[in-house]
Design an enzyme around this catalytic site. Structure first.
Site, PDB file in Angstrom:
ATOM      1  N   SER A 142      -5.764   1.185   4.587  1.00  0.00           N
ATOM      2  CA  SER A 142      -6.466   0.434   3.549  1.00  0.00           C
ATOM      3  C   SER A 142      -7.099  -0.815   4.152  1.00  0.00           C
ATOM      4  O   SER A 142      -6.441  -1.582   4.858  1.00  0.00           O
ATOM      5  CB  SER A 142      -5.498   0.017   2.443  1.00  0.00           C
ATOM      6  OG  SER A 142      -6.142  -0.915   1.595  1.00  0.00           O
TER       7      SER A 142
ATOM      8  N   GLN B  27       0.837  -1.203   0.000  1.00  0.00           N
ATOM      9  CA  GLN B  27       0.000   0.000   0.000  1.00  0.00           C
ATOM     10  C   GLN B  27       0.875   1.257   0.000  1.00  0.00           C
ATOM     11  O   GLN B  27       0.558   2.244  -0.652  1.00  0.00           O
ATOM     12  CB  GLN B  27      -0.931  -0.007   1.221  1.00  0.00           C
ATOM     13  CG  GLN B  27      -1.995   1.072   1.192  1.00  0.00           C
ATOM     14  CD  GLN B  27      -2.989   0.896   0.048  1.00  0.00           C
ATOM     15  OE1 GLN B  27      -3.285  -0.216  -0.361  1.00  0.00           O
ATOM     16  NE2 GLN B  27      -3.486   1.997  -0.485  1.00  0.00           N
TER      17      GLN B  27
ATOM     18  N   HIS C 238      -7.753  -3.350   2.678  1.00  0.00           N
ATOM     19  CA  HIS C 238      -7.136  -4.539   2.072  1.00  0.00           C
ATOM     20  C   HIS C 238      -6.074  -5.158   2.981  1.00  0.00           C
ATOM     21  O   HIS C 238      -5.777  -6.339   2.855  1.00  0.00           O
ATOM     22  CB  HIS C 238      -6.546  -4.187   0.701  1.00  0.00           C
ATOM     23  CG  HIS C 238      -7.612  -3.987  -0.347  1.00  0.00           C
ATOM     24  ND1 HIS C 238      -8.161  -5.028  -1.057  1.00  0.00           N
ATOM     25  CD2 HIS C 238      -8.244  -2.871  -0.776  1.00  0.00           C
ATOM     26  CE1 HIS C 238      -9.088  -4.555  -1.893  1.00  0.00           C
ATOM     27  NE2 HIS C 238      -9.160  -3.246  -1.737  1.00  0.00           N
TER      28      HIS C 238
ATOM     29  N   HIS D 167     -15.868  -3.200  -4.288  1.00  0.00           N
ATOM     30  CA  HIS D 167     -15.097  -3.467  -3.067  1.00  0.00           C
ATOM     31  C   HIS D 167     -15.966  -4.172  -2.016  1.00  0.00           C
ATOM     32  O   HIS D 167     -16.837  -3.569  -1.401  1.00  0.00           O
ATOM     33  CB  HIS D 167     -14.532  -2.152  -2.518  1.00  0.00           C
ATOM     34  CG  HIS D 167     -13.707  -2.299  -1.271  1.00  0.00           C
ATOM     35  ND1 HIS D 167     -12.335  -2.153  -1.242  1.00  0.00           N
ATOM     36  CD2 HIS D 167     -14.070  -2.577   0.007  1.00  0.00           C
ATOM     37  CE1 HIS D 167     -11.891  -2.337  -0.009  1.00  0.00           C
ATOM     38  NE2 HIS D 167     -12.933  -2.589   0.782  1.00  0.00           N
TER      39      HIS D 167
ATOM     40  N   GLU E   9     -17.959   2.447  -4.534  1.00  0.00           N
ATOM     41  CA  GLU E   9     -17.106   1.390  -5.082  1.00  0.00           C
ATOM     42  C   GLU E   9     -17.901   0.094  -5.112  1.00  0.00           C
ATOM     43  O   GLU E   9     -17.822  -0.704  -4.180  1.00  0.00           O
ATOM     44  CB  GLU E   9     -15.830   1.211  -4.240  1.00  0.00           C
ATOM     45  CG  GLU E   9     -14.873   2.380  -4.306  1.00  0.00           C
ATOM     46  CD  GLU E   9     -13.488   2.060  -3.752  1.00  0.00           C
ATOM     47  OE1 GLU E   9     -13.253   0.902  -3.344  1.00  0.00           O
ATOM     48  OE2 GLU E   9     -12.643   2.967  -3.726  1.00  0.00           O
TER      49      GLU E   9
ATOM     50  N   ALA F 156      -5.651   5.121  -0.441  1.00  0.00           N
ATOM     51  CA  ALA F 156      -5.541   5.149   1.018  1.00  0.00           C
ATOM     52  C   ALA F 156      -4.081   5.228   1.423  1.00  0.00           C
ATOM     53  O   ALA F 156      -3.211   4.670   0.763  1.00  0.00           O
ATOM     54  CB  ALA F 156      -6.174   3.896   1.597  1.00  0.00           C
TER      55      ALA F 156
HETATM   56 ZN   LIG Z   1     -10.792  -2.238  -2.645  1.00  0.00          ZN
END
Ligand SMILES: [Zn+2]
Length: 254
Positions: free
Chosen positions: A167, A141, A169, A228, A225, A162
């Site tokens: 993030s 990231q 993720h 996501h 989004e 981010a």
């Molecule tokens: Zn995402």
């Protein structure tokens, strides 16, 4: 003033004006260059969009104070612009996701199993979903963010990606999904595709929520989004879906 000196004087004044104009024009060009680089954020190409997986165009307020996350392994961990994961945090139960995808990617085991079920349900409707990006380390990231700073400048980078530690993720509980109908890209229009509609209507049955819903930017800090997905477990996902909440709202009221 002597005629010769007068000439020289006017020449110098003329030169000075030319220099000032040139400097002014250069500043204007640089400035407009920076400004125009904001434009392609939402409609950017494949590669840029991948980097923009955590796009946040909607929030133009820089939040500098961020709280350290103390429950990173919690399935209901809140990661947003006000909270930060430790740079060394990596889930201990990451597995490679055994599903079609744009690239090989990982998720925490429970989320990966749930995603397999969601993809299988889509297959039954003859819909093919693809994984795009699951777990991302703090360092990955950091690289993505730095890349965006280089491309867009600090201020704009904060709008399209981010900061490391912020993030979702990094939790291993988020997956960006896509479909052939959007050319395996991460686009807002995915929400209107058959695959996107399927996700919208069924993700909660498998424990996932669309983490950044439409028209909730003021709460989530992120633009819509539809790709996501965030795993929160079936019960919480059902509750969030039923009451049309964001994750932030759910956590406040639960
Ligand atoms: Zn995402």
């Amino acid at each position: 003033m002597h005629v010769q000196n007068k000439k020289r004087f006017y020449l110098m004044v003329g030169l000075l004006i030319v220099v000032i104009l040139l400097v002014g024009f250069s500043i204007y060009m640089i400035w407009s260059d920076i400004s125009s680089s904001n434009a392609p954020v939402q409609t950017a190409s494949n590669t840029t969009n991948t980097a923009n997986a955590d796009s946040s165009q909607g929030n133009r307020t820089d939040i500098t104070a961020s709280q350290a996350i103390t429950n990173p392994t919690d399935l209901l961990v809140l990661v947003n612009k006000t909270t930060s994961l430790d740079e060394n945090y990596q889930p201990s139960d990451l597995v490679w996701v055994d599903l079609p995808g744009v690239r090989e990617t990982q998720l925490r085991k429970e989320a990966a199993t749930a995603l397999e079920d969601l993809f299988a349900a889509a297959e039954l409707k003859n819909l093919s979903l693809y994984c795009c990006s699951g777990y991302r380390s703090y360092q990955t990231q950091e690289e993505l963010y730095a890349e965006n700073v280089k491309t867009y400048g600090q201020k704009e980078a904060d709008l399209v990606s981010a900061k490391p530690g912020q993030s979702e993720h990094q939790t291993g509980l988020a997956m960006d999904v896509t479909a052939e109908s959007v050319n395996f890209d991460l686009l807002e229009s995915f929400g209107q595709t058959t695959e996107g509609e399927f996700i919208k209507n069924n993700a909660h049955l498998y424990g996932f929520i669309i983490r950044y819903p439409e028209d909730k930017t003021a709460i989530t800090g992120y633009a819509y989004e539809p790709w996501h997905l965030r795993y929160v477990g079936k019960d919480v996902a059902a509750e969030i879906d039923k009451n049309n909440l964001t994750f932030e709202e759910y956590l406040k009221t639960s």
